[in-house]
Design an enzyme around this catalytic site. Sequence first.
Site, PDB file in Angstrom:
ATOM      1  CE  LYS A 177      -1.554   2.804   2.966  1.00 19.20           C
ATOM      2  NZ  LYS A 177      -1.646   4.055   2.154  1.00 19.20           N
ATOM      3  CD  GLU A 180      -3.169   8.219   2.269  1.00 23.81           C
ATOM      4  OE1 GLU A 180      -3.629   8.678   3.331  1.00 23.81           O
ATOM      5  OE2 GLU A 180      -2.419   7.229   2.215  1.00 23.81           O
ATOM      6  N   GLY A 230       6.880   5.161   8.261  1.00 24.37           N
ATOM      7  CA  GLY A 230       6.052   6.355   8.365  1.00 24.37           C
ATOM      8  C   GLY A 230       6.192   6.995   9.730  1.00 24.37           C
ATOM      9  N   GLY A 231       5.153   7.683  10.168  1.00 28.98           N
ATOM     10  CA  GLY A 231       5.183   8.424  11.414  1.00 28.98           C
ATOM     11  C   GLY A 231       4.957   7.558  12.633  1.00 28.98           C
ATOM     12  N   GLY A 235       2.603   4.285  13.090  1.00 25.42           N
ATOM     13  CA  GLY A 235       3.338   3.054  13.364  1.00 25.42           C
ATOM     14  C   GLY A 235       2.850   2.362  14.618  1.00 25.42           C
ATOM     15  CD  GLU A 252      12.737   4.590   8.824  1.00 19.32           C
ATOM     16  OE1 GLU A 252      12.370   5.442   9.668  1.00 19.32           O
ATOM     17  OE2 GLU A 252      13.028   4.865   7.666  1.00 19.32           O
ATOM     18  CB  CYS A 291      12.954   9.256   8.002  1.00 18.71           C
ATOM     19  SG  CYS A 291      14.033   8.165   7.052  1.00 18.71           S
ATOM     20  CD  GLU A 394      10.139  12.377  11.579  1.00 19.93           C
ATOM     21  OE1 GLU A 394      11.057  11.906  10.894  1.00 19.93           O
ATOM     22  OE2 GLU A 394       9.137  11.714  11.931  1.00 19.93           O
TER      23      GLU A 394
END
Length: 500
Positions: A177, A180, A230-231, A235, A252, A291, A394
């Site tokens: 996936k 989007e 991702g974030g 996560g 990650e 990241c 972040e």
Amino acid sequence: MAAVETIHVDGVWQAAASGAQREVLDPADAKTLAVVAEGGVEDTDAAIAAARRAFDQGPWPGTPVAERAALLRRVADLLQRDRETIALIESRDTGKTLEEGRVDVDDVTNAFRYFADLVTGESAGRVVDAGTPDVHSVVAHEPVGVCAMITPWNYPLLQASWKVAPALAAGNTFVIKPSEVTPLSTVHLVKLLAEAGLPTGVANVVTGAGDPVGARLSEHPDVDLVSFTGGLISGTKVAQAAAPTVKKVALELGGKNPNVVFADACATAEGFDTAVDQALNAAFIHSGQVCSAGARLIIEESVRERFVAELARRAEKIKLGRGTEDGVECGPLVSAQQLDKTEAYVASALAEGALLRCGGKQPEPNEVRPATGYFYLPTVLDQCHREMRVVREETFGPILTVESFQTEDEAVTLANDTEYGLAGAVWSTDTARARRVAARLRHGTVWINDYHPYLPQAEWGGFGKSGVGRELGPAGLDEYRETKHVYENLRPSPVRWFAG
């Protein structure tokens, strides 16, 4: 392939079962770049079922290693054939410069070739000495099964390859996936996999939102592993959804990365120039949407003012614009949401006492910066401290915060004072000190006198809330395998434990 047929299930490109669609926007002008299928639970379940059949009944898991590796190498060749096309897709979709897109394609190519070489260079199994010639004992690796892959919007093709290449090398099937926001290069990659000869059902893609597609992938009992990049918040939700089925999870989750500069690194004109240049690269490549971005400059106090003044001067000269235009050095942020977040972080930092050295606003529009684009000037915030949100969280935008230190211990304390631990750097001409500090930093990757390079043969991942598991390197392959011990008794005989 029709514009909305971006869901790939069991070898067939199709629209969403619901008929839903989503517009993908060009971040340089906010205009529609493409229209894709907006998948849901029904599409996700169908993709998982296809991957399950392909793993349980199909040929791929049992395909000889040499043949799997050959397919990966064919994919690498196809990536290079389509290098300019893919780079343009990546530039238009994410906003990054065309040259960054080309670098991404080359890095993806290297990843496929690396994992092809890695699996072909391995032995069939590790023989274990059982202490007797009557026992043959081997530890072997097998594919984990059906893998769910959820990838981010900042490096869509690169992050997909870090999952797809080792998963296929190990003999798995998968459902991916993409974000989007930036799904287009992943769709192209899956087309190349089919062109390279990957059996039907091995690679499936569902374009759509994290909820419901990512959530369903994470919770589904027929998925054996979920790999998410991702974030932190998303996560955590993935891990929670995966927990009831006790599937393997790799996360990650980003970082808040320190770039530690000692005064001796700036003692010469060449050293000063290099350290400033690398600090710019660390913070502002891809508008800071990385990241591992060196968003925290931690500079020795004695050179702070000179260093930050020059840094701000050069940051003001960075050429912003549409990534496909010649001469542009930095593109827009990926979305209106990311622009809003950046503005909010800068506002909070100024309210908490930070000193704005440059940037801090959107640029004036021009011929390469449409007024409707999501552009934000590279921003340097001086006199920052750990209580500020902009230092703790972040930001994923073109924001560089500046903190200072006077001693080595203080530098290490500042660098490690984060809940994340993905990457960091130390700059010093004192080799012993640089290596000593690198050893003390609690981050998964540490650069000495450099920033941002990575090697496909070296593991990538973080400490703390930067996630669990590793990508790339031998450990990145092992994420997609199960370990099995086969113990064979060559001379079986009764044990006589029970007298009867």
